[in-house]
Design a protein around this motif. Sequence first.
Motif, PDB file in Angstrom:
ATOM      1  N   SER A  20      37.962  33.391  33.675  1.00 24.81           N
ATOM      2  CA  SER A  20      36.432  34.323  33.735  1.00 24.81           C
ATOM      3  C   SER A  20      35.568  33.076  33.514  1.00 24.81           C
ATOM      4  CB  SER A  20      36.266  35.399  33.093  1.00 24.81           C
ATOM      5  OG  SER A  20      36.523  35.005  31.825  1.00 24.81           O
ATOM      6  N   LYS A  25      38.548  35.753  29.568  1.00 27.52           N
ATOM      7  CA  LYS A  25      39.675  36.491  30.183  1.00 27.52           C
ATOM      8  C   LYS A  25      40.426  35.630  31.293  1.00 27.52           C
ATOM      9  CE  LYS A  25      37.464  40.945  30.497  1.00 27.52           C
ATOM     10  NZ  LYS A  25      36.756  42.131  31.758  1.00 27.52           N
ATOM     11  N   LYS A  27      43.097  36.174  34.841  1.00 23.69           N
ATOM     12  CA  LYS A  27      43.288  37.090  35.773  1.00 23.69           C
ATOM     13  C   LYS A  27      44.422  36.368  36.756  1.00 23.69           C
ATOM     14  CE  LYS A  27      40.392  39.406  39.272  1.00 23.69           C
ATOM     15  NZ  LYS A  27      39.076  39.929  39.896  1.00 23.69           N
ATOM     16  N   GLU A  68      44.406  41.587  34.515  1.00 23.15           N
ATOM     17  CA  GLU A  68      43.380  40.833  33.640  1.00 23.15           C
ATOM     18  C   GLU A  68      43.958  40.980  32.092  1.00 23.15           C
ATOM     19  OE1 GLU A  68      39.300  41.059  35.512  1.00 23.15           O
ATOM     20  OE2 GLU A  68      39.520  42.198  34.160  1.00 23.15           O
ATOM     21  N   THR A  70      42.818  39.550  27.961  1.00 26.19           N
ATOM     22  CA  THR A  70      41.902  39.355  26.992  1.00 26.19           C
ATOM     23  C   THR A  70      42.400  40.038  25.435  1.00 26.19           C
ATOM     24  OG1 THR A  70      39.540  39.057  26.480  1.00 26.19           O
ATOM     25  CG2 THR A  70      40.148  41.133  27.283  1.00 26.19           C
ATOM     26  N   ASP A  81      47.763  36.684  24.695  1.00 26.21           N
ATOM     27  CA  ASP A  81      47.244  36.493  26.111  1.00 26.21           C
ATOM     28  C   ASP A  81      48.177  35.704  26.849  1.00 26.21           C
ATOM     29  OD1 ASP A  81      45.023  38.433  26.325  1.00 26.21           O
ATOM     30  OD2 ASP A  81      44.204  36.781  25.005  1.00 26.21           O
TER      31      ASP A  81
END
Length: 96
Positions: A20, A25, A27, A68, A70, A81
């Motif tokens: 992100s 984050k 994804k 996603e 986080t 993660d």
Amino acid sequence: MRGISSKELEELKSQGWSVSEDGKKIKKEYKLKDFKQSIDLLREIQPSADALDHHPDICVYYNRVIIELTTHDFGGLTDLDYQLAVKIDEIYKMLS
């Protein structure tokens, strides 16, 4: 729990994970054969997520699954993660 390393982040990016804009984050979109296979992916992910006590945000669109990750408690990306992203990629490869 520790923050994600730049090496780990680069490895994930090389595997198709995007970061992100705020860097908090990661994804990835997975393409599958059909809805059943999308749900099968989720079923396979669930035990690994539970084992790490780390759960992804997931959207399912028939034959696409968008994930996603986080670490909310940390306010960004951590080794949890990274570990779950690697495991999800392994599961996807097994199913496809």
